[in-house]
Design a protein around this motif. Sequence first.
Motif, PDB file in Angstrom:
ATOM      1  N   ASN A   7      14.750  60.650  55.719  1.00  0.00           N
ATOM      2  CA  ASN A   7      14.738  62.071  56.064  1.00  0.00           C
ATOM      3  C   ASN A   7      13.859  62.317  57.287  1.00  0.00           C
ATOM      4  OD1 ASN A   7      13.990  64.916  56.038  1.00  0.00           O
ATOM      5  ND2 ASN A   7      14.881  65.021  53.996  1.00  0.00           N
ATOM      6  N   SER A   8      12.677  61.713  57.290  1.00  0.00           N
ATOM      7  CA  SER A   8      11.736  61.909  58.391  1.00  0.00           C
ATOM      8  C   SER A   8      12.252  61.300  59.692  1.00  0.00           C
ATOM      9  CB  SER A   8      10.385  61.290  58.029  1.00  0.00           C
ATOM     10  OG  SER A   8       9.454  61.508  59.050  1.00  0.00           O
ATOM     11  N   MET A   9      12.865  60.130  59.592  1.00  0.00           N
ATOM     12  CA  MET A   9      13.394  59.482  60.792  1.00  0.00           C
ATOM     13  C   MET A   9      14.459  60.342  61.467  1.00  0.00           C
ATOM     14  SD  MET A   9      13.131  56.891  62.782  1.00  0.00           S
ATOM     15  CE  MET A   9      12.218  55.692  61.791  1.00  0.00           C
ATOM     16  N   ILE A  10      15.366  60.902  60.670  1.00  0.00           N
ATOM     17  CA  ILE A  10      16.408  61.781  61.214  1.00  0.00           C
ATOM     18  C   ILE A  10      15.772  63.003  61.861  1.00  0.00           C
ATOM     19  CG2 ILE A  10      18.377  63.242  60.623  1.00  0.00           C
ATOM     20  CD1 ILE A  10      18.983  61.297  58.335  1.00  0.00           C
ATOM     21  N   ASN A  11      14.791  63.590  61.184  1.00  0.00           N
ATOM     22  CA  ASN A  11      14.099  64.768  61.696  1.00  0.00           C
ATOM     23  C   ASN A  11      13.452  64.491  63.046  1.00  0.00           C
ATOM     24  OD1 ASN A  11      12.778  67.587  60.836  1.00  0.00           O
ATOM     25  ND2 ASN A  11      11.191  66.325  61.763  1.00  0.00           N
ATOM     26  N   VAL A  12      12.718  63.385  63.148  1.00  0.00           N
ATOM     27  CA  VAL A  12      11.996  63.052  64.377  1.00  0.00           C
ATOM     28  C   VAL A  12      12.967  62.698  65.511  1.00  0.00           C
ATOM     29  CG1 VAL A  12      10.422  61.391  65.439  1.00  0.00           C
ATOM     30  CG2 VAL A  12       9.880  62.363  63.208  1.00  0.00           C
ATOM     31  N   LEU A  13      14.054  61.998  65.195  1.00  0.00           N
ATOM     32  CA  LEU A  13      15.037  61.637  66.224  1.00  0.00           C
ATOM     33  C   LEU A  13      15.659  62.878  66.854  1.00  0.00           C
ATOM     34  CD1 LEU A  13      16.884  58.552  64.646  1.00  0.00           C
ATOM     35  CD2 LEU A  13      15.374  58.571  66.642  1.00  0.00           C
ATOM     36  N   MET A  56      19.920  71.394  61.239  1.00  0.00           N
ATOM     37  CA  MET A  56      19.690  70.079  60.660  1.00  0.00           C
ATOM     38  C   MET A  56      18.419  70.079  59.808  1.00  0.00           C
ATOM     39  SD  MET A  56      17.610  67.202  61.015  1.00  0.00           S
ATOM     40  CE  MET A  56      16.852  67.615  62.576  1.00  0.00           C
ATOM     41  N   ILE A  57      17.338  70.659  60.338  1.00  0.00           N
ATOM     42  CA  ILE A  57      16.079  70.706  59.594  1.00  0.00           C
ATOM     43  C   ILE A  57      16.233  71.535  58.321  1.00  0.00           C
ATOM     44  CG2 ILE A  57      13.701  71.575  59.659  1.00  0.00           C
ATOM     45  CD1 ILE A  57      13.651  70.886  62.631  1.00  0.00           C
ATOM     46  N   PHE A  58      16.936  72.646  58.431  1.00  0.00           N
ATOM     47  CA  PHE A  58      17.146  73.507  57.264  1.00  0.00           C
ATOM     48  C   PHE A  58      17.952  72.777  56.197  1.00  0.00           C
ATOM     49  CE2 PHE A  58      19.244  76.803  54.778  1.00  0.00           C
ATOM     50  CZ  PHE A  58      18.193  77.663  54.502  1.00  0.00           C
ATOM     51  N   ILE A  59      18.966  72.016  56.619  1.00  0.00           N
ATOM     52  CA  ILE A  59      19.788  71.259  55.657  1.00  0.00           C
ATOM     53  C   ILE A  59      18.966  70.177  54.972  1.00  0.00           C
ATOM     54  CG2 ILE A  59      21.725  69.638  55.441  1.00  0.00           C
ATOM     55  CD1 ILE A  59      23.141  71.235  57.641  1.00  0.00           C
ATOM     56  N   LEU A  60      18.186  69.429  55.767  1.00  0.00           N
ATOM     57  CA  LEU A  60      17.364  68.356  55.201  1.00  0.00           C
ATOM     58  C   LEU A  60      16.300  68.919  54.252  1.00  0.00           C
ATOM     59  CD1 LEU A  60      16.786  66.004  58.280  1.00  0.00           C
ATOM     60  CD2 LEU A  60      18.254  65.577  56.301  1.00  0.00           C
ATOM     61  N   ALA A  61      15.588  69.955  54.715  1.00  0.00           N
ATOM     62  CA  ALA A  61      14.548  70.549  53.872  1.00  0.00           C
ATOM     63  C   ALA A  61      15.154  71.230  52.656  1.00  0.00           C
ATOM     64  CB  ALA A  61      13.732  71.549  54.684  1.00  0.00           C
ATOM     65  N   GLY A  62      16.264  71.941  52.861  1.00  0.00           N
ATOM     66  CA  GLY A  62      16.908  72.647  51.762  1.00  0.00           C
ATOM     67  C   GLY A  62      17.452  71.703  50.699  1.00  0.00           C
ATOM     68  N   SER A  63      18.110  70.618  51.144  1.00  0.00           N
ATOM     69  CA  SER A  63      18.668  69.659  50.183  1.00  0.00           C
ATOM     70  C   SER A  63      17.561  68.944  49.419  1.00  0.00           C
ATOM     71  CB  SER A  63      19.555  68.641  50.902  1.00  0.00           C
ATOM     72  OG  SER A  63      18.817  67.938  51.906  1.00  0.00           O
TER      73      SER A  63
END
Length: 319
Positions: free
Chosen positions: A155-161, A198-205
Amino acid sequence: MDRRNNTHVSDFILMGLTESEEIQLVLFIIFLIIYLISVLGNTGMILIIHLDLQLHTPMYFFLSHLSFLDISYSTAITPKTLHNLLTSTKHISYISCFTQMYFFVFLGVAECFLLSSMAYDRYVAICNPLHYPVVMSKRFCCSLIFGSYFIGSTNSMINVLFMSRLEFCDSNVIHHFFCDTSPILDLSCTDTRGVEIMIFILAGSTLMVSLITISVSYLSILTTVLKITSTSGKRKAFSTCASHLLGVTIFYGTMIFTYLKPRKSYTLGKDQVASVFYTIVIPMLNPLIYSLRNKEVKNALIRLMQKRQDFRPLKKHHF
């Protein structure tokens, strides 16, 4: 306008919580004390669980990893914050900023799923006690821990990329005390809607999956406990969950307030207070919550102290 993309940004400036030197000194002392309590408390919890054989159970296995995450989580943010409170130059390099962001997201997501694993552990212990040793086997517990770390890292890797592809044109000043996503998004001169989604989807999921797991577990626990006829049995069942439920409420309450809302509603003051709470204060509260409200941890500490006294070498008498 002199446009420059992020490959030319060598550093950022963290504005921190206040510009007043007097308040900065007060905050430094407060944050230093909190950080020391957090590190000592969580380290102590890990050592107690490791040294006392009676605490070698799935519940305390998860709790030791929660303490490890809290130490790491706080260390990713607090030392740099303390340094900036004492210096006039509040620079952080581009690489250091995104590294801090990576560990912040990684450890936060991992803690969400670890708390879910702890809730499931309590569900099995109370609702299916006869099958507990089989279901919560060492292999299964290790799989849950590995899954929490793996999901957090991915999750973090996708966020940072996605965040690292942003372009910065006019300013490198971050109006925050660490490299969080919302303040950095504010700096970008490009369209950030895709990154925000993208951040909302990752954090929300992450929050949805973990909260559903916790909610279903505790609803099942509540249903089972209400069927218990004896008052002492109900009290004992609730006591095993009270500490975890309190920790979950504090952690998720601040996370939801900060991240599950549109970026337009981001307010510097309120969000900084919430950020201070879940990055600096909560890692200190967890060992207090799980130790002061837990008789088994207290008893383990007493046993360890008694063992130390028993093994203390006798003084030699000279005649």
